[in-house]
Structures are given as structure tokens and as C-alpha cells.
Design an enzyme around this catalytic site. Structure first.
Site, PDB file in Angstrom:
ATOM      1  CB  CYS A  95      24.364  34.183   0.659  1.00 40.86           C
ATOM      2  SG  CYS A  95      23.780  33.036   1.852  1.00 40.86           S
ATOM      3  CG  ASP A 102      25.576  33.893  -3.382  1.00 44.54           C
ATOM      4  OD1 ASP A 102      26.660  33.471  -2.624  1.00 44.54           O
ATOM      5  OD2 ASP A 102      24.597  33.653  -2.934  1.00 44.54           O
TER       6      ASP A 102
END
Length: 177
Positions: A95, A102
Site C-alpha cells: 500500500c 496487500d
């Protein structure tokens, strides 16, 4: 369980408007104190949201969109009118806002025209996202853009199903044409 910010065991509000205000003292302070009237509270909350959204900069939004990634190779297609589905269950990226990883599954469906995607190069391409700061939405659209550039399919669809973070999971889908 105690609050990590102020070490209190529990936050309790007292008074007529206590149920409407945040229980955490720092959240109340950010809204202007516990005695804020309802209309004022809404205005302060909207302002607080503006401050939060300002923290996401243009650099965050564009992160990863133009990154240099490995080329996706192709091989000549011998047939017409069939579909290929490729599932990649180990997608990871970073991110750009939080720096946290992620995780998700990328599903690629396409109808090849003159070329098919070579799977090893696709795998290396997807693994290059591992250290890249990019939002889910940008990643799915970037993958579609790069697949279309590589093999010029009749049509293509990229779906990203991302694992829950903070109780929210996201599914992003991009289509060509």
C-alpha cells in the site's frame, strides 16, 4: 482491554449527547470537545474527513502506475474463438499510503487473437508487484493495460479479489474493450 493511545481500560461518555460523540478522548478533542452541538459536530466531522483525504497525495494516487515492470511475453495462437482463464492466488503489493502489504487473487480471462500470454513471464511480471507501492484499483487496471499491450486479445477481463483489511475486502474488475 486497554486503549493503546491513552492506557485507559474503557471510555465512557456521560451526559445527554455522549452516545453521539466518539468515546475516545482524542477523537472527541479532534471534534472540538465533548460539548459540541449536533450541527457543529457534523461540520467538524466533514472538516476532519477533508483533512484525512488531504493526507492521500497525488503521489500516492499515481504510485506504481508507470513503474518499470518485466515484459509479458507471448507465443503465436493457433486457434480462434476460445477463452483462457488464469488464476494467480499469490498476488502481493505494498500500500503506497501505509507501507503495509496487500494480498489477493488476480483472475485474468481473455480471448486470444493472434497471441497467447506466456505463463512464466506472466508469473515474473506479477511477482514484480511484490515490492511495488500501488493501490488495488491501479494494480488491476495496470495489469489489464499491460496484458492488452502484450497480446492484443479480442477481449480481456482482470479481476482482483483482495483480502480483508480492517473488516473490508475489495473486488476490482477492469475490462477491455
Amino acid at each position: 482491554m486497554g486503549c493503546l493511545t491513552c492506557s485507559r481500560v474503557a471510555h465512557t461518555g456521560k451526559g445527554a449527547g455522549a452516545a453521539r460523540l466518539p468515546r475516545h478522548p482524542l477523537a472527541r478533542e479532534a471534534m472540538g470537545g465533548a460539548s459540541v452541538k449536533r450541527k457543529e459536530k457534523r461540520a467538524v466531522t466533514r472538516d476532519a474527513l477533508r483533512v484525512t483525504s488531504d493526507e492521500y497525495t497525488e503521489a500516492h494516487a499515481k504510485s506504481g502506475v508507470t513503474a518499470d515492470l518485466p515484459e509479458i511475453e507471448t507465443w503465436p495462437n493457433q486457434y480462434k474463438g476460445y477463452e483462457i482463464t488464469i488464476e494467480i492466488p499469490e498476488y502481493t503489493a505494498i500500500c503506497p499510503k501505509t507501507g503495509l502489504p496487500d494480498f489477493g487473487t488476480i483472475r485474468l480471462r481473455y480471448m486470444p487473437d493472434k497471441a497467447c500470454l506466456e505463463l512464466k513471464s506472466l508469473k515474473l511480471y506479477i511477482h514484480a508487484y511484490r515490492n511495488l507501492g500501488i493501490f488495488y484499483e491501479n494494480a488491476v487496471n495496470r495489469i489489464l493495460q499491460d496484458v492488452v499491450a502484450a497480446c492484443r486479445p479480442v477481449w480481456a477481463r482482470v479481476t482482483g479479489e483482495f483480502t480483508a483489511r480492517g473488516g473490508l475486502s475489495s473486488t476490482i474488475e477492469a475490462k477491455y474493450p
